[in-house]
Design a protein around this motif. Structure first.
Motif, short mmCIF file in Angstrom:
data_model
loop_
_atom_site.label_atom_id
_atom_site.label_comp_id
_atom_site.label_asym_id
_atom_site.label_seq_id
_atom_site.Cartn_x
_atom_site.Cartn_y
_atom_site.Cartn_z
N TYR A 60 0.84 -1.20 0.00
CA TYR A 60 0.00 0.00 0.00
C TYR A 60 0.88 1.26 0.00
O TYR A 60 0.64 2.19 -0.78
CB TYR A 60 -0.93 0.01 1.22
CG TYR A 60 -1.75 1.27 1.31
CD1 TYR A 60 -3.02 1.34 0.77
CD2 TYR A 60 -1.24 2.42 1.92
CE1 TYR A 60 -3.77 2.51 0.83
CE2 TYR A 60 -1.97 3.60 1.99
CZ TYR A 60 -3.24 3.63 1.44
OH TYR A 60 -3.96 4.81 1.49
N LEU A 61 1.86 1.29 0.89
CA LEU A 61 2.72 2.47 0.99
C LEU A 61 3.46 2.73 -0.32
O LEU A 61 3.53 3.87 -0.78
CB LEU A 61 3.70 2.31 2.16
CG LEU A 61 3.07 2.56 3.53
CD1 LEU A 61 3.92 1.93 4.63
CD2 LEU A 61 2.88 4.05 3.77
N ARG A 62 4.02 1.71 -0.93
CA ARG A 62 4.74 1.89 -2.20
C ARG A 62 3.79 2.38 -3.28
O ARG A 62 4.11 3.27 -4.05
CB ARG A 62 5.40 0.57 -2.64
CG ARG A 62 6.63 0.24 -1.87
CD ARG A 62 7.79 1.20 -2.13
NE ARG A 62 8.20 1.14 -3.52
CZ ARG A 62 8.32 2.20 -4.32
NH1 ARG A 62 8.10 3.41 -3.88
NH2 ARG A 62 8.67 2.06 -5.57
N LYS A 63 2.60 1.79 -3.34
CA LYS A 63 1.61 2.18 -4.35
C LYS A 63 1.21 3.64 -4.19
O LYS A 63 0.87 4.30 -5.17
CB LYS A 63 0.39 1.27 -4.23
CG LYS A 63 -0.66 1.49 -5.29
CD LYS A 63 -1.77 0.48 -5.15
CE LYS A 63 -2.79 0.66 -6.25
NZ LYS A 63 -3.87 -0.34 -6.16
N HIS A 64 1.27 4.15 -2.98
CA HIS A 64 0.86 5.53 -2.70
C HIS A 64 2.05 6.47 -2.54
O HIS A 64 1.92 7.54 -1.92
CB HIS A 64 -0.08 5.57 -1.50
CG HIS A 64 -1.40 4.97 -1.82
ND1 HIS A 64 -1.66 3.62 -1.67
CD2 HIS A 64 -2.53 5.51 -2.34
CE1 HIS A 64 -2.89 3.37 -2.08
NE2 HIS A 64 -3.44 4.49 -2.49
N GLY A 65 3.20 6.08 -3.10
CA GLY A 65 4.32 7.01 -3.22
C GLY A 65 5.39 6.97 -2.15
O GLY A 65 6.32 7.78 -2.20
N GLU A 66 5.28 6.07 -1.20
CA GLU A 66 6.32 6.00 -0.17
C GLU A 66 7.62 5.52 -0.81
O GLU A 66 7.61 4.70 -1.73
CB GLU A 66 5.91 5.03 0.95
CG GLU A 66 6.86 5.02 2.13
CD GLU A 66 7.05 6.39 2.75
OE1 GLU A 66 8.09 7.02 2.47
OE2 GLU A 66 6.17 6.83 3.51
N THR A 67 8.74 6.05 -0.33
CA THR A 67 10.03 5.69 -0.92
C THR A 67 10.52 4.35 -0.38
O THR A 67 10.21 3.97 0.76
CB THR A 67 11.10 6.75 -0.61
OG1 THR A 67 11.38 6.77 0.79
CG2 THR A 67 10.66 8.13 -1.09
N GLU A 68 11.27 3.67 -1.21
CA GLU A 68 11.87 2.40 -0.80
C GLU A 68 12.74 2.59 0.44
O GLU A 68 12.68 1.80 1.37
CB GLU A 68 12.74 1.83 -1.94
CG GLU A 68 11.98 1.45 -3.18
CD GLU A 68 11.29 0.10 -3.06
OE1 GLU A 68 11.76 -0.74 -2.27
OE2 GLU A 68 10.29 -0.09 -3.76
N MET A 69 13.54 3.66 0.46
CA MET A 69 14.48 3.85 1.56
C MET A 69 13.76 4.03 2.89
O MET A 69 14.20 3.50 3.91
CB MET A 69 15.43 5.02 1.28
CG MET A 69 16.58 5.08 2.26
SD MET A 69 17.56 3.54 2.40
CE MET A 69 18.29 3.44 0.79
N ARG A 70 12.65 4.77 2.90
CA ARG A 70 11.91 4.92 4.17
C ARG A 70 11.33 3.59 4.62
O ARG A 70 11.26 3.32 5.81
CB ARG A 70 10.82 5.99 4.04
CG ARG A 70 11.38 7.39 4.19
CD ARG A 70 10.36 8.49 4.03
NE ARG A 70 9.03 8.27 4.50
CZ ARG A 70 8.53 8.79 5.64
NH1 ARG A 70 9.28 9.55 6.41
NH2 ARG A 70 7.27 8.57 5.97
#
Length: 155
Positions: A60-70
């Protein structure tokens, strides 16, 4: 590989699952940032070792723009500068409540929470933390398998 203990636990107790989903809906409409809620859910799931929920919330987070590093650094959020004061307060409170038997919800963690969140937000965040811990226990307890879509088989 784990063998599921119940194939469809949501079908075994539909009224209780419906109540949990109503809580999730209320929390989603509470005004708390969805990205923050998902970080909290991911962190609690990491602590609880819930692969099913880790997969769901990271996706969900990746799909909504969260960065891999975070996402990679979430386990070490205390040592990372990638997280805001508000996120740090929420993550600290998440860890304190997820490990409640060990921590007793320390005053220091609550002071950070109170500095960043209104009383209503504190209650909603605490309910969200309780909910994800319940979902983790349901998935881990019944050995729910996470999806393998897009994953590389390294076996």
């Amino acid at each position: 590989m784990m063998t599921p203990r119940l194939a469809e636990p949501h079908k075994a107790a539909p009224a209780a699952i419906k109540a949990m989903m109503a809580l999730e809906s209320a929390l989603g409409a509470s005004g708390l940032d969805h990205g923050l809620l998902e970080l909290v859910k991911l962190r609690a799931s990491q602590i609880n070792g819930c692969a099913f929920c880790i997969h769901m919330h990271a996706t969900y987070l990746r799909k909504h723009g969260e960065t891999e590093m975070r996402l990679y650094m979430l386990n070490a959020w205390r040592e990372s500068s990638f997280y805001s004061a508000r996120e740090r307060a929420a993550l600290g409170w998440t860890e304190a409540l997820t490990r409640l038997a060990e921590t007793g919800a320390p005053d220091a963690d609550y002071a950070l929470l109170r500095a960043e969140f209104s009383e209503e937000e504190q209650v909603n965040l605490t309910l969200a933390i309780g909910a994800i811990n319940t979902w983790n226990r349901l998935q881990v307890g019944f050995r729910a398998a996470h999806p393998v879509d897009g994953a590389r088989d390294r076996a």
